[in-house]
Motif scaffolding. Structure first.
Motif, mmCIF file in Angstrom:
data_model
loop_
_atom_site.group_PDB
_atom_site.id
_atom_site.type_symbol
_atom_site.label_atom_id
_atom_site.label_comp_id
_atom_site.label_asym_id
_atom_site.label_seq_id
_atom_site.Cartn_x
_atom_site.Cartn_y
_atom_site.Cartn_z
ATOM 1 N N GLY A 162 0.937 -1.369 0.070
ATOM 2 C CA GLY A 162 0.039 -0.035 0.016
ATOM 3 C C GLY A 162 0.764 1.156 0.049
ATOM 4 N N ASP A 163 2.016 1.291 -0.544
ATOM 5 C CA ASP A 163 3.011 2.451 -0.600
ATOM 6 C C ASP A 163 4.223 1.959 -1.511
ATOM 7 O OD1 ASP A 163 3.936 4.693 0.323
ATOM 8 O OD2 ASP A 163 4.515 4.237 2.240
ATOM 9 N N LEU A 164 4.823 3.070 -1.710
ATOM 10 C CA LEU A 164 6.038 3.184 -2.459
ATOM 11 C C LEU A 164 7.215 2.047 -1.786
ATOM 12 C CD1 LEU A 164 6.357 6.891 -3.164
ATOM 13 C CD2 LEU A 164 5.733 5.208 -4.864
ATOM 14 N N ARG A 241 -2.894 15.993 -6.679
ATOM 15 C CA ARG A 241 -3.959 15.442 -7.395
ATOM 16 C C ARG A 241 -4.022 13.801 -7.470
ATOM 17 N NH1 ARG A 241 -3.968 13.666 -12.541
ATOM 18 N NH2 ARG A 241 -2.077 14.952 -12.947
ATOM 19 N N LEU A 242 -2.750 13.218 -7.674
ATOM 20 C CA LEU A 242 -2.505 11.992 -7.796
ATOM 21 C C LEU A 242 -2.873 11.270 -6.209
ATOM 22 C CD1 LEU A 242 0.764 11.518 -9.378
ATOM 23 C CD2 LEU A 242 -1.193 11.284 -10.434
ATOM 24 N N ALA A 243 -2.391 11.907 -5.202
ATOM 25 C CA ALA A 243 -2.785 11.554 -3.942
ATOM 26 C C ALA A 243 -4.124 11.513 -3.520
ATOM 27 C CB ALA A 243 -1.837 12.270 -3.118
ATOM 28 N N ALA A 244 -4.868 12.574 -4.247
ATOM 29 C CA ALA A 244 -6.252 12.388 -3.823
ATOM 30 C C ALA A 244 -6.984 11.155 -4.327
ATOM 31 C CB ALA A 244 -7.104 13.521 -4.205
ATOM 32 N N GLY A 245 -6.452 10.785 -5.807
ATOM 33 C CA GLY A 245 -6.981 9.831 -6.448
ATOM 34 C C GLY A 245 -6.736 8.345 -5.710
ATOM 35 N N GLY A 246 -5.905 8.377 -4.552
ATOM 36 C CA GLY A 246 -5.645 7.133 -3.974
ATOM 37 C C GLY A 246 -6.155 6.985 -2.561
ATOM 38 N N ARG A 252 -1.965 5.162 2.884
ATOM 39 C CA ARG A 252 -0.525 5.265 2.977
ATOM 40 C C ARG A 252 0.186 5.814 1.913
ATOM 41 N NH1 ARG A 252 3.116 -0.098 5.114
ATOM 42 N NH2 ARG A 252 5.022 1.101 5.110
ATOM 43 N N TRP A 253 -0.139 5.154 0.781
ATOM 44 C CA TRP A 253 0.665 5.779 -0.491
ATOM 45 C C TRP A 253 0.409 7.333 -0.766
ATOM 46 C CZ3 TRP A 253 -1.736 7.785 -4.961
ATOM 47 C CH2 TRP A 253 -0.928 7.686 -5.890
#
Length: 363
Positions: A162-164, A241-246, A252-253
């Motif tokens: 769930g993360d990099l 924006r990417l974070a909002a989508g996840g 966690r990511w």
């Protein structure tokens, strides 16, 4: 310009950060600092001249869904040309863009072959997706196909975690980088997070793309090894924006991406202050527009890099790093002319007065 025509660039010719000449001449597509004898058909351009700008991280031939057709790739390259970007380090593309080399009117490209990623650990249709036991062979393949660079995907989201997380074990990257160097190629890697960086640098990597995970404890290692970074801040601006989508699936990511974005300017300034080489790259291609080099230079200045050094990161310094000439006697006449001095105000980079490629005024 007709055959035998001469281009005269006068005003302030910036051959280096502090090196200024009053004029240059272009004869047969090449730079001279001596007036050609008997020249009659002369076109004059006036202003502040820089070497053609460099985008050290872009992707010609790549779109949101993967490879694009030649017409789209041509449009990408022309957009860069209009922005004064005349040298591109293509940091991974699934398209064969060798045809660009036969076009005198398109920017010059230094290719890194195709991205090399771990299976199901990158954007679909972008990369060779392989397992660690095949890494050396694929690095050798892309080293032979590219123009002196190979591009790895160093980290990406691990859906189970769930993360990099890092994509490659230490021993695999050590062997792969050694093979690339044996074949005369340098290696760079996409890296967002902190956890992949030490292994890659200690394994001998030459450059890190994005480098948002660069922390205070890692900065001395980068500086000691001379590992360059290409921050791509105009791309890092998309992290919220990417974070909002996840948020719902990978919270966690998402939180991690927001932290990396929040400290982005401190990260770049810390690297610069420590003597780590910093170069301009936009990550154009995929989902990001081409022609954003001026915006990236402005972002480096916002991060705290002095304007003259930010300009160097897309001109004299970047060209030297990539082994390509600037405004030197006998060099191909690839240059951009501006209204004002970009060392004083980098915003002038967004509005080229003239673009000269292979000695021809193209814009």
């Amino acid at each position: 310009m007709s055959d035998g025509a001469v281009l005269h660039v006068k005003g302030r010719v910036l051959t280096g950060p502090e090196d200024v000449r009053d004029e240059l001449w272009v004869v047969g597509g090449r730079i001279s600092y001596d007036r050609p004898a008997g020249a009659r058909d002369i076109t004059t351009v006036e202003g502040w001249a820089l070497p053609g700008l460099v985008d050290a991280h872009c992707h010609v031939g790549l779109g949101a869904e993967g490879p694009v057709d030649a017409a789209t790739a041509e449009k990408q390259a022309l957009t860069d040309r209009e922005a004064g970007t005349l040298l591109l380090r293509d940091a991974g593309s699934p398209s064969d863009t060798r045809w660009v080399d036969d076009r005198e009117d398109l920017p010059k490209i230094i290719r890194a072959g195709r991205h090399i990623a771990r299976t199901r650990r990158y954007i679909r249709n972008y990369a060779w997706e392989i397992e660690p036991e095949d890494l050396v062979a694929h690095v050798a393949q892309e080293a032979r196909r590219g123009d002196g660079w190979v591009k790895l995907v160093g980290d990406w989201i691990d859906r189970d975690l769930g993360d990099l997380s890092p994509c490659w074990p230490r021993e695999a990257v050590e062997a792969a980088i050694a093979e690339a160097h044996r074949l005369g190629a340098r290696v760079t890697a996409h890296c967002f997070a902190e956890s992949s960086l030490r292994d890659l640098v200690e394994a001998g990597i030459d450059c890190i793309e994005h480098a948002t995970g660069l922390t205070e404890d890692l900065i001395p290692l980068f500086a000691e090894r001379g590992v360059a970074i290409v921050p791509t801040l105009v791309n890092i601006a998309t992290f919220p924006r990417l974070a909002a989508g996840g948020d719902s699936r990978y919270p966690r990511w998402s939180a991690h991406m927001r932290r990396l974005h929040e400290r982005r300017y401190d990260t770049v300034r810390g690297a610069y202050d420590a003597g780590i080489p910093v170069y301009v790259g936009t990550d154009a291609g995929g989902t990001l527009a081409h022609g954003l080099v001026a915006a990236e230079v402005a972002e480096l200045v916002t991060a705290g890099i002095p304007p003259v050094q930010a300009v160097s990161a897309t001109s004299w310094g970047a060209r030297a790093w990539l082994g390509r000439p600037g405004l030197e006697e006998g060099a191909p006449a690839d240059l951009v002319v501006y209204e004002g001095d970009p060392r004083v105000d980098v915003r002038v980079l967004a509005a080229p007065r003239r673009v000269v490629l292979n000695g021809i005024v193209v814009e």
